[in-house]
Design a protein around this motif. Sequence first.
Motif, PDB file in Angstrom:
ATOM      1  N   ALA A   1      23.175   2.013 -12.804  1.00  0.00           N
ATOM      2  CA  ALA A   1      23.323   1.370 -11.492  1.00  0.00           C
ATOM      3  C   ALA A   1      23.448  -0.136 -11.627  1.00  0.00           C
ATOM      4  CB  ALA A   1      22.135   1.724 -10.601  1.00  0.00           C
ATOM      5  N   ARG A   2      24.336  -0.713 -10.840  1.00  0.00           N
ATOM      6  CA  ARG A   2      24.574  -2.155 -10.840  1.00  0.00           C
ATOM      7  C   ARG A   2      24.408  -2.691  -9.422  1.00  0.00           C
ATOM      8  NH1 ARG A   2      24.453  -0.978 -15.453  1.00  0.00           N
ATOM      9  NH2 ARG A   2      25.841  -1.604 -17.153  1.00  0.00           N
ATOM     10  N   GLY A   3      23.629  -3.725  -9.276  1.00  0.00           N
ATOM     11  CA  GLY A   3      23.510  -4.406  -7.995  1.00  0.00           C
ATOM     12  C   GLY A   3      22.831  -3.575  -6.921  1.00  0.00           C
TER      13      GLY A   3
ATOM     14  N   ALA B   1      23.122   5.336  -6.440  1.00  0.00           N
ATOM     15  CA  ALA B   1      22.396   6.199  -7.365  1.00  0.00           C
ATOM     16  C   ALA B   1      21.367   7.053  -6.624  1.00  0.00           C
ATOM     17  CB  ALA B   1      21.706   5.356  -8.436  1.00  0.00           C
ATOM     18  N   GLN B   2      20.683   6.455  -5.654  1.00  0.00           N
ATOM     19  CA  GLN B   2      19.695   7.233  -4.907  1.00  0.00           C
ATOM     20  C   GLN B   2      20.372   8.245  -3.983  1.00  0.00           C
ATOM     21  OE1 GLN B   2      16.722   7.240  -5.700  1.00  0.00           O
ATOM     22  NE2 GLN B   2      15.574   8.221  -4.052  1.00  0.00           N
ATOM     23  N   LEU B   3      21.520   7.916  -3.445  1.00  0.00           N
ATOM     24  CA  LEU B   3      22.252   8.881  -2.637  1.00  0.00           C
ATOM     25  C   LEU B   3      22.612  10.114  -3.472  1.00  0.00           C
ATOM     26  CD1 LEU B   3      24.603   6.461  -0.665  1.00  0.00           C
ATOM     27  CD2 LEU B   3      22.886   7.970   0.352  1.00  0.00           C
ATOM     28  N   LEU B   4      23.066   9.898  -4.687  1.00  0.00           N
ATOM     29  CA  LEU B   4      23.406  11.041  -5.545  1.00  0.00           C
ATOM     30  C   LEU B   4      22.165  11.838  -5.925  1.00  0.00           C
ATOM     31  CD1 LEU B   4      26.170   9.586  -7.892  1.00  0.00           C
ATOM     32  CD2 LEU B   4      26.395  10.745  -5.689  1.00  0.00           C
ATOM     33  N   ARG B   5      21.060  11.138  -6.155  1.00  0.00           N
ATOM     34  CA  ARG B   5      19.817  11.869  -6.423  1.00  0.00           C
ATOM     35  C   ARG B   5      19.416  12.701  -5.205  1.00  0.00           C
ATOM     36  NH1 ARG B   5      15.315  11.869  -9.770  1.00  0.00           N
ATOM     37  NH2 ARG B   5      13.433  12.627  -8.726  1.00  0.00           N
TER      38      ARG B   5
ATOM     39  N   TYR C   1      31.835   0.577  -8.631  1.00  0.00           N
ATOM     40  CA  TYR C   1      32.732   1.196  -9.607  1.00  0.00           C
ATOM     41  C   TYR C   1      32.008   1.449 -10.925  1.00  0.00           C
ATOM     42  CZ  TYR C   1      36.411   1.673 -13.082  1.00  0.00           C
ATOM     43  OH  TYR C   1      37.183   2.111 -14.123  1.00  0.00           O
ATOM     44  N   LEU C   2      31.264   0.457 -11.436  1.00  0.00           N
ATOM     45  CA  LEU C   2      30.568   0.621 -12.704  1.00  0.00           C
ATOM     46  C   LEU C   2      29.480   1.689 -12.607  1.00  0.00           C
ATOM     47  CD1 LEU C   2      30.254  -3.117 -13.781  1.00  0.00           C
ATOM     48  CD2 LEU C   2      31.814  -1.392 -14.708  1.00  0.00           C
ATOM     49  N   THR C   3      28.820   1.766 -11.461  1.00  0.00           N
ATOM     50  CA  THR C   3      27.798   2.789 -11.263  1.00  0.00           C
ATOM     51  C   THR C   3      28.433   4.181 -11.258  1.00  0.00           C
ATOM     52  OG1 THR C   3      26.467   1.236  -9.962  1.00  0.00           O
ATOM     53  CG2 THR C   3      25.944   3.582  -9.741  1.00  0.00           C
TER      54      THR C   3
END
Length: 546
Positions: free
Chosen positions: A87-89, A96-100, A54-56
Amino acid sequence: MPHEPQPQPFDEFDAEAVRTWSSLAVAALGRARADIDAINVYPVADADTGTNLYLTAESADRALGAAGAAGLVPAVQAWAHGALIGARGNSGTILAQLLRGVADGLGDTPGDRGPGRLLAHALTRAAQEAYQAVAHPVEGTMLTVAAAAARAAEAAGAAAGTAAEVARAAYDGASAALADTPRQLAELGRAGVVDAGGCGLVAVLGALWQALSGQEPEAAAVGGPAAAPAVQRPAPCGAVEEPDGPAYEVLYLLEAAEPAVARLRERLDGLGDSLVVVGGDGLWNVHVHVDDPGAAVEAGVEAGRPYRIRITHFGDERRRRTPAERAQRAVVAVVPGEGLAALCGEAGATTVLSPPGAAPDADGLAAAIRRAHAREVVLLTGGPDQRAAAHAAAERARADGVRVAVIPTRSAVQGLAALAVHDPEGSFDEDVVAMTSAAGATRYAELAVAERKSFTSAGICQAGDVLGLIDGDVAVIGSALAETAEAVLARMLGSGGELVTLVLGPDAPDALAERLEAYVQHGHLAVDTVTYQGGRHSAPLLIGVE
């Protein structure tokens, strides 16, 4: 939580669709975060996967909103960058890498592809890059769910499906893969749950389908409609085996060239596990579980410039608890050294390591409060620079129904004094008053070595001088640790005291404790002395006088 939009169907997979997807993903993860936290078993049962996701996603959504009007690829790039820096955890780093990967896939796709094939290729690239970012991919995890989504999306795209049809295929493929994760990963099978990170990804893909179709996924316990039959909270008696893994989670952003990052991966892979390094173009997010957090940070310094360093101690409470097992009261303590973390952990506290230059932020403290898993929490801040973050974390916990009291301790020795009188069986208010009084009645001192010539409240010091700070101000300047410590003790005991606490740093000589204990006994017969090892990252010497 941001306002959840009411989406309308989109004929194209464009920037506006991405903005809607992002908002819906944040809303979906916000609804599911508690349930996902509750089934968080792998790789560490620390009950924060839902919150980390959620925070990410929230960080990514803020960056996307700040980007303003932009084309499809720039919008997704901004979205991915926001996820990278926030990114958290383990799960958030992979997201984050999936979105990249989605951004990279859109950027390298021929322009003659239709929206459906464009989206399918982007999801495939996302899964590929996520696997590459994880040092040792494990099946039955978020990666497996991403790969299944990509395969289903490619099949739909090859059949000339629309973007909405490709999104639905990805969602259905991910949901089916999620339901199968307990049969792929033993830890999940024993706990009777699906993968928590995979649940979050199903929620994100459900938001994608909703953004493109205008149809809202059916409600589910965790992670989306198709996953509902497979997602169950473990029974209270179904305890998870305590993992035999590293004690610390280390995360930081890193500015470094790609060759240096390749060497960093090898170095960190030898230090611990759950290694995920994501990013590119000179900016990376590093996540690893280790027993030696200092070495993990030092490796980052050798590779480039690490910052936003976050170090979390998993503590002794590594096994998963269900809501029925929530403790009545817990203590969360911020400590500067590994030895102190172990000491407070043995006393029952959930600890957060705060080495020099890496003080935990509100997110780190909020995560520690969640790990404590109690209805009432006493938070010992450990230093004046932690107060704002501590109060922000407390407000978040109160919003979740946890009663939190912040005791603004200014030194680890005050935290030890407070922890010594902690009474989990008494009333909350009485316990907080007693702990606050014990902390307030403890004068504190720290011995440090001056790094350069400077003016202090005790005069001019030279580089290499030993500084004795009492209650935060330089009171003594000396040339040797032992003599300066004795001068500090003389000043502190001049106004009385019953107990002296000594916390020795990792480089303090073995004879120092004996010398100081003898010094106290010789001049103050009625004063007791206790000595602890502060461990790595602790100051050369901490002194408390109660």
